[in-house]
Every structure is written in structure tokens, then in C-alpha cells.
Design an enzyme around this catalytic site. Structure first.
Site, PDB file in Angstrom:
ATOM      1  CD1 TRP A 156     -50.529 -25.059 -32.626  1.00 20.84           C
ATOM      2  CD2 TRP A 156     -51.941 -23.708 -33.699  1.00 20.84           C
ATOM      3  NE1 TRP A 156     -51.379 -25.838 -33.361  1.00 20.84           N
ATOM      4  CE2 TRP A 156     -52.258 -25.024 -34.025  1.00 20.84           C
ATOM      5  CE3 TRP A 156     -52.702 -22.656 -34.259  1.00 20.84           C
ATOM      6  CZ2 TRP A 156     -53.298 -25.355 -34.892  1.00 20.84           C
ATOM      7  CZ3 TRP A 156     -53.737 -22.980 -35.113  1.00 20.84           C
ATOM      8  CH2 TRP A 156     -54.016 -24.314 -35.420  1.00 20.84           C
ATOM      9  CD  GLN A 279     -86.535 -18.884  -8.131  1.00 26.74           C
ATOM     10  OE1 GLN A 279     -87.216 -19.745  -8.683  1.00 26.74           O
ATOM     11  NE2 GLN A 279     -86.509 -18.746  -6.823  1.00 26.74           N
ATOM     12  N   GLY A 340     -80.777 -11.254 -27.434  1.00 30.26           N
ATOM     13  CA  GLY A 340     -80.273 -10.940 -28.776  1.00 30.26           C
ATOM     14  C   GLY A 340     -79.110  -9.966 -28.746  1.00 30.26           C
ATOM     15  CD  GLU A 363     -49.360 -21.006 -21.090  1.00 30.40           C
ATOM     16  OE1 GLU A 363     -49.189 -21.263 -19.899  1.00 30.40           O
ATOM     17  OE2 GLU A 363     -49.127 -19.901 -21.611  1.00 30.40           O
ATOM     18  CB  THR A 365     -56.302 -29.757 -23.910  1.00 29.54           C
ATOM     19  OG1 THR A 365     -55.880 -31.077 -23.486  1.00 29.54           O
ATOM     20  CG2 THR A 365     -55.695 -29.444 -25.268  1.00 29.54           C
ATOM     21  CB  SER A 366     -60.051 -29.247 -20.314  1.00 26.21           C
ATOM     22  OG  SER A 366     -60.281 -27.863 -20.221  1.00 26.21           O
TER      23      SER A 366
HETATM   24  C1  LIG Z   1     -54.270 -19.362 -30.197  1.00 31.44           C
HETATM   25  C2  LIG Z   1     -53.231 -20.349 -29.794  1.00 31.44           C
HETATM   26  C3  LIG Z   1     -52.056 -19.893 -29.199  1.00 31.44           C
HETATM   27  C4  LIG Z   1     -51.062 -20.814 -28.846  1.00 31.44           C
HETATM   28  N1  LIG Z   1     -49.868 -20.346 -28.352  1.00 31.44           N
HETATM   29  C5  LIG Z   1     -48.827 -21.220 -28.206  1.00 31.44           C
HETATM   30  C6  LIG Z   1     -47.504 -20.746 -27.911  1.00 31.44           C
HETATM   31  O1  LIG Z   1     -47.279 -19.542 -27.735  1.00 31.44           O
HETATM   32  N2  LIG Z   1     -46.500 -21.644 -27.833  1.00 31.44           N
HETATM   33  C7  LIG Z   1     -46.696 -22.985 -28.020  1.00 31.44           C
HETATM   34  O2  LIG Z   1     -45.729 -23.736 -27.927  1.00 31.44           O
HETATM   35  N3  LIG Z   1     -47.934 -23.472 -28.306  1.00 31.44           N
HETATM   36  C8  LIG Z   1     -48.999 -22.613 -28.404  1.00 31.44           C
HETATM   37  N4  LIG Z   1     -50.259 -23.093 -28.731  1.00 31.44           N
HETATM   38  C9  LIG Z   1     -50.439 -24.524 -28.938  1.00 31.44           C
HETATM   39  C10 LIG Z   1     -51.290 -25.207 -27.879  1.00 31.44           C
HETATM   40  O3  LIG Z   1     -50.587 -25.286 -26.662  1.00 31.44           O
HETATM   41  C11 LIG Z   1     -51.728 -26.571 -28.422  1.00 31.44           C
HETATM   42  O4  LIG Z   1     -52.683 -26.309 -29.445  1.00 31.44           O
HETATM   43  C12 LIG Z   1     -52.304 -27.455 -27.365  1.00 31.44           C
HETATM   44  O5  LIG Z   1     -51.313 -27.884 -26.469  1.00 31.44           O
HETATM   45  C13 LIG Z   1     -52.987 -28.716 -27.961  1.00 31.44           C
HETATM   46  O6  LIG Z   1     -52.173 -29.339 -28.889  1.00 31.44           O
HETATM   47  P1  LIG Z   1     -52.772 -29.715 -30.348  1.00 31.44           P
HETATM   48  O7  LIG Z   1     -53.414 -28.502 -30.892  1.00 31.44           O
HETATM   49  O8  LIG Z   1     -51.701 -30.345 -31.128  1.00 31.44           O
HETATM   50  O9  LIG Z   1     -53.911 -30.768 -30.034  1.00 31.44           O
HETATM   51  P2  LIG Z   1     -53.704 -32.359 -29.840  1.00 31.44           P
HETATM   52  O10 LIG Z   1     -52.588 -32.602 -28.899  1.00 31.44           O
HETATM   53  O11 LIG Z   1     -53.652 -32.974 -31.176  1.00 31.44           O
HETATM   54  O12 LIG Z   1     -55.072 -32.736 -29.134  1.00 31.44           O
HETATM   55  C14 LIG Z   1     -56.303 -32.928 -29.842  1.00 31.44           C
HETATM   56  C15 LIG Z   1     -57.353 -33.376 -28.817  1.00 31.44           C
HETATM   57  O13 LIG Z   1     -56.958 -34.637 -28.247  1.00 31.44           O
HETATM   58  C16 LIG Z   1     -56.901 -34.535 -26.834  1.00 31.44           C
HETATM   59  N5  LIG Z   1     -55.828 -35.393 -26.331  1.00 31.44           N
HETATM   60  C17 LIG Z   1     -54.538 -35.460 -26.754  1.00 31.44           C
HETATM   61  N6  LIG Z   1     -53.867 -36.379 -26.038  1.00 31.44           N
HETATM   62  C18 LIG Z   1     -54.740 -36.891 -25.138  1.00 31.44           C
HETATM   63  C19 LIG Z   1     -54.636 -37.876 -24.090  1.00 31.44           C
HETATM   64  N7  LIG Z   1     -53.496 -38.509 -23.819  1.00 31.44           N
HETATM   65  N8  LIG Z   1     -55.757 -38.165 -23.382  1.00 31.44           N
HETATM   66  C20 LIG Z   1     -56.917 -37.504 -23.616  1.00 31.44           C
HETATM   67  N9  LIG Z   1     -57.079 -36.574 -24.574  1.00 31.44           N
HETATM   68  C21 LIG Z   1     -55.993 -36.252 -25.313  1.00 31.44           C
HETATM   69  C22 LIG Z   1     -56.626 -33.049 -26.554  1.00 31.44           C
HETATM   70  O14 LIG Z   1     -57.007 -32.680 -25.239  1.00 31.44           O
HETATM   71  C23 LIG Z   1     -57.488 -32.404 -27.642  1.00 31.44           C
HETATM   72  O15 LIG Z   1     -58.825 -32.349 -27.214  1.00 31.44           O
HETATM   73  C24 LIG Z   1     -51.278 -22.193 -29.029  1.00 31.44           C
HETATM   74  C25 LIG Z   1     -52.484 -22.649 -29.595  1.00 31.44           C
HETATM   75  C26 LIG Z   1     -53.440 -21.744 -29.994  1.00 31.44           C
HETATM   76  C27 LIG Z   1     -54.689 -22.258 -30.657  1.00 31.44           C
END
Ligand SMILES: Cc1cc2nc3c(=O)[nH]c(=O)nc-3n(C[C@H](O)[C@H](O)[C@H](O)COP(=O)(O)OP(=O)(O)OC[C@H]3O[C@@H](n4cnc5c(N)ncnc54)[C@H](O)[C@@H]3O)c2cc1C
Length: 379
Positions: A156, A279, A340, A363, A365-366
Site C-alpha cells: 500500500w 427543514q 440522483g 495513517e 485506522t479510526s
Molecule cells: C490507499 C492506501 C494508501 C496507503 N498508504 C500507505 C503508505 O504510504 N505507507 C504505509 O506504510 N502504509 C500505507 N497504507 C497502509 C495503511 O496505513 C494500513 O492499511 C492501515 O494502517 C491498516 O492496516 P491493515 O490494512 O493491515 O489493516 P489491519 O491492521 O489488518 O486491520 C483490520 C481491521 O482491524 C482493526 N484492528 C486492528 N487491530 C486492532 C486493535 N488492536 N483493536 C481494534 N481494532 C483493530 C483495524 O482498525 C481494521 O478495522 C495505505 C493504505 C491504503 C489503503
């Protein structure tokens, strides 16, 4: 407390607004459809001084404050979030990381071209098996004396196919866990560097996202950033600041969608009157305006704290969480206000809705932001 912007900050905001309208708006739908990287526009942003906004002019930057950065990011993101992600990665992750932690030689060699916008960079932390849990690095950097031997795959990576300079996080000593991780400056021309196919994404389709593979790549010792084992701290500190950029991107996506919905509500008629007179539409606009203002204040507070040398990590996490959730809610409602017409490309809000989603994922997730925030409030 003073909420007024300085003359310089207003000038930066207006320049960004003007650039977005004249240089980004024409062609933004086509670039999204064709997944076309906005190279010409990114170089023009570099000429405006927007690719190294906060970097000291002695390293090729513009020497602006973080508040100006938030203002510019909001304006660019209102129109083209594919462009603003390139800007955010280069400013907050690559340039800030180098200016804060690299040595003088590394800054002169790599930061100067990056901050002046002649080239742009990428930040490589995520892997197929390491996203939210960034400690599980499988990419290895074996210490071979004069150099490190880099092997592994990063996932990614924003700017994966267009960047010249890559900041790469890799494991040197597995037994030391996250204290055995290092950060390196890598050039794409080096042997052993390979770029995977472009990801076909839901949103920010103009940005180029790729996997990057390293196979027996020799990285000179002098390209390690900081002391041995500093890599994980480097990544976390850099991402802490990066969140101000993505929070401002989310803010811009939300305010762009809101402005379109507001204008449309004054034009579109239903049941013999403009829809703004119903409203149900007024309340949607009221909620959007309120949430956007709250998101903006959080972004500004984080930026102000950064500018004043205060700790800003907690506020930047709150700003990123709240602004990205606001972007998602606002863009969905903006499509609804358009009926639409909101469902087709011509009216822009469907693209903003697709673009909004990524701000809740990258950067941190939420869910990860909530972990950071709850850890801090429970301390
Ligand atoms: C378009 C795009 C651009 C990106 N650019 C970059 C980049 O330039 N450089 C880079 O290094 N990365 C980049 N990323 C990667 C991005 O930062 C990761 O996708 C992100 O941090 C989530 O990691 P994952 O996809 O492995 O999801 P996972 O870590 O597998 O998470 C899956 C789900 O589980 C949840 N989860 C995981 N652990 C926990 C926990 N302990 N408690 C609760 N919930 C949890 C997450 O919130 C998510 O909902 C990019 C991603 C995308 C899609």
C-alpha cells in the site's frame, strides 16, 4: 485566545484555493476515472512551495507554520484528495521525518530536492502482515558491516511508482523486537528495487498505490536514520505529525462536499420551492456545518500546539479520528442532498464520498486512533 489568521496564513489559504480551482478542478473527474497520477499538478504545487511547506528554507523548504499547512491541505483536498495525499505524505511523513531525525549530510542530499518539490518521496511501513500492528515487520535489514542487506515486501505504498526517495522501515534484530527496527533512506534506482502493480482503488484513484519489493538490496550504512534500533520510534513519531495532514485532508473533503451541497440546495427545486426551504435539508446542512467547524478547530489546535513546541500527538489523533468520521458522514449526506445527481460523477460529491473512506483507514485506522486516545485519557 486568538482565532484570527495572520496575513501570511490568509495569503497561503487563498493561493491554495486559487490553485485548486484553476489547476486541479479541470480534469479531476477524468484523472479519477483513469487513475491518472497528477504529476504536472504535483510539480506545480512544488513550485508554489507546497511540497515542503514547513521545512527550513536552508533545506529547500518554505519555512511556513503548521497552521498554514492545515489551511493549504483543506483547500487542495476540497477539490482533489488524490493530489493532497501526495502533498501530505511528502510534507508530513517524508520531509518532516528527515528534517527532524536525519543528519546534516542526509538532509543536504535528500531533503533539499524533496522539500523544493523537484521530486517527491514515499513512506514504507505497512506490509502484507503488518498494518495496524506495525511491530510485526517481516522486511529484514541484515547488518553486513559496510551496508545493510534489505529483503521483503511493503504494501500500500502511496507514491510507490512515482517517488524517487523511499523511507523504509525494516527489522535488523528480531530478538530485540521493536527496538531492533531501523529506518533507511532508499533510492529507487538501486539494484534490488521492484514496484508491484498499481492498486485499483475505491477512492483517491489519482494517487498511485503499489507494493514495493526489495531483493538483496545493498543499503549503505550512512543511509540509516538515527541510532541503531531507532526505526520504530522514528515511524511512530513521524506518523504522529502525519495525522495532522490526514486530518486536514478529511476536513477538506468534508468542507468541499458541504459547499457543493449548500450551493445545490439553493438551486434545486422540489414541491415548488428550492430544497433549502425544506427543514430536512436545512438540518442536514446545519449538522454538516457544525461538525466541520469542530473538525477544523481540532486540526487547528493540533497545528498550533506543533507550532508552539507543545505536545500535539493526542490532539492530532483526536483531529484525525473526528475529521475522518465527519468526512464520511458529510459526504454521504452531500450525496443525499443532491438526490440522483449526487450518484453520478459530474456533480463531484460521489467522488468525495469515495475519497472520504480512506481517511478512516490510513495513517492509523479510526480504531487505532481510539486506542491512542483512550490510552492517554486513562493514564
Ligand atoms: C490507499 C492506501 C494508501 C496507503 N498508504 C500507505 C503508505 O504510504 N505507507 C504505509 O506504510 N502504509 C500505507 N497504507 C497502509 C495503511 O496505513 C494500513 O492499511 C492501515 O494502517 C491498516 O492496516 P491493515 O490494512 O493491515 O489493516 P489491519 O491492521 O489488518 O486491520 C483490520 C481491521 O482491524 C482493526 N484492528 C486492528 N487491530 C486492532 C486493535 N488492536 N483493536 C481494534 N481494532 C483493530 C483495524 O482498525 C481494521 O478495522 C495505505 C493504505 C491504503 C489503503
Amino acid at each position: 485566545m486568538n482565532f484570527e489568521l495572520t496575513e501570511e496564513q490568509i495569503a497561503v489559504r487563498d493561493a491554495a484555493r486559487d490553485f485548486a480551482k484553476t489547476e486541479l478542478l479541470p480534469g479531476v473527474i477524468e484523472r479519477d476515472t483513469k487513475q491518472e497520477f497528477p504529476m504536472k499538478q504535483i510539480r506545480a504545487l512544488g513550485e508554489l512551495g507546497f511540497m515542503g511547506m514547513m521545512v527550513d528554507p536552508k533545506y529547500g523548504g518554505s519555512g511556513m507554520d503548521a497552521v498554514s499547512y492545515v489551511l493549504a491541505m483543506e483547500e487542495i483536498s476540497k477539490i482533489d484528495a488524490s493530489c493532497s495525499v501526495v502533498m501530505s505524505v511528502n510534507n508530513s511523513l517524508v520531509c518532516w521525518g528527515l528534517e527532524t531525525f536525519a543528519n546534516e549530510e542526509q538532509k543536504m542530499k535528500y531533503l533539499v530536492p524533496l522539500a523544493s518539490g523537484k521530486v517527491h518521496g514515499a513512506f514504507c511501513l505497512s506490509e502484507p502482515e503488518a498494518g495496524s500492528d506495525a511491530t510485526s515487520q517481516r522486511t529484514t535489514a541484515e547488518d553486513k558491516g559496510d551496508y545493510y542487506l534489505l529483503n521483503g515486501t511493503k504494501n500500500w505504498i502511496t507514491n510507490g511508482n512515482t517517488a524517487d526517495t523511499f523511507l523504509v522501515i525494516a527489522q535488523t534484530d528480531v530478538e530485540k523486537g521493536h527496538r531492533g527496527i531501523n529506518a533507511f533512506i532508499v533510492e529507487k534506482s538501486w539494484e534490488g528495487f521492484q514496484v508491484g502493480p498499481k492498486e485499483d482503488k475505491l477512492g483517491i484513484r489519482g494517487s498511485d498505490t503499489h507494493s514495493i519489493m526489495f531483493q538483496d538490496m545493498k543499503v549503505p550504512k550512512e543511509n540509516r536514520i538515527g541510532e541503531d534500533g531507532f526505526g520504530f520510534k522514528f515511524a511512530m513519531k513521524t506518523l504522529g505529525g502525519g495525522r495532522i495532514g490526514i486530518a486536514s485532508q478529511a476536513l477538506g473533503i468534508a468542507s468541499g462536499a458541504y459547499e457543493l451541497a449548500l450551493a445545490y440546495s439553493k438551486e434545486r427545486k422540489a414541491f415548488g420551492t428550492e430544497i433549502m426551504n425544506h427543514q430536512a435539508i436545512q438540518f442536514k446542512l446545519a449538522d454538516m456545518a457544525t461538525e466541520i467547524e469542530a473538525a477544523r478547530l481540532l486540526c487547528m489546535k493540533a497545528a498550533w500546539q506543533k507550532d508552539n513546541g507543545e505536545s500535539y500527538e493526542l490532539t492530532s489523533s483526536m483531529a484525525k479520528l473526528f475529521a475522518s468520521e465527519t468526512a464520511m458522514r458529510t459526504t454521504v449526506e452531500a450525496v443525499q442532498v443532491h438526490g440522483g445527481y449526487g450518484y453520478v460523477k459530474e456533480y463531484h460529491v460521489e467522488r468525495l464520498m469515495r475519497d472520504a473512506k480512506i481517511t478512516q483507514i490510513y495513517e492509523g485506522t479510526s480504531e487505532i486512533q481510539r486506542i491512542v486516545i483512550s490510552r492517554s485519557v486513562l493514564k
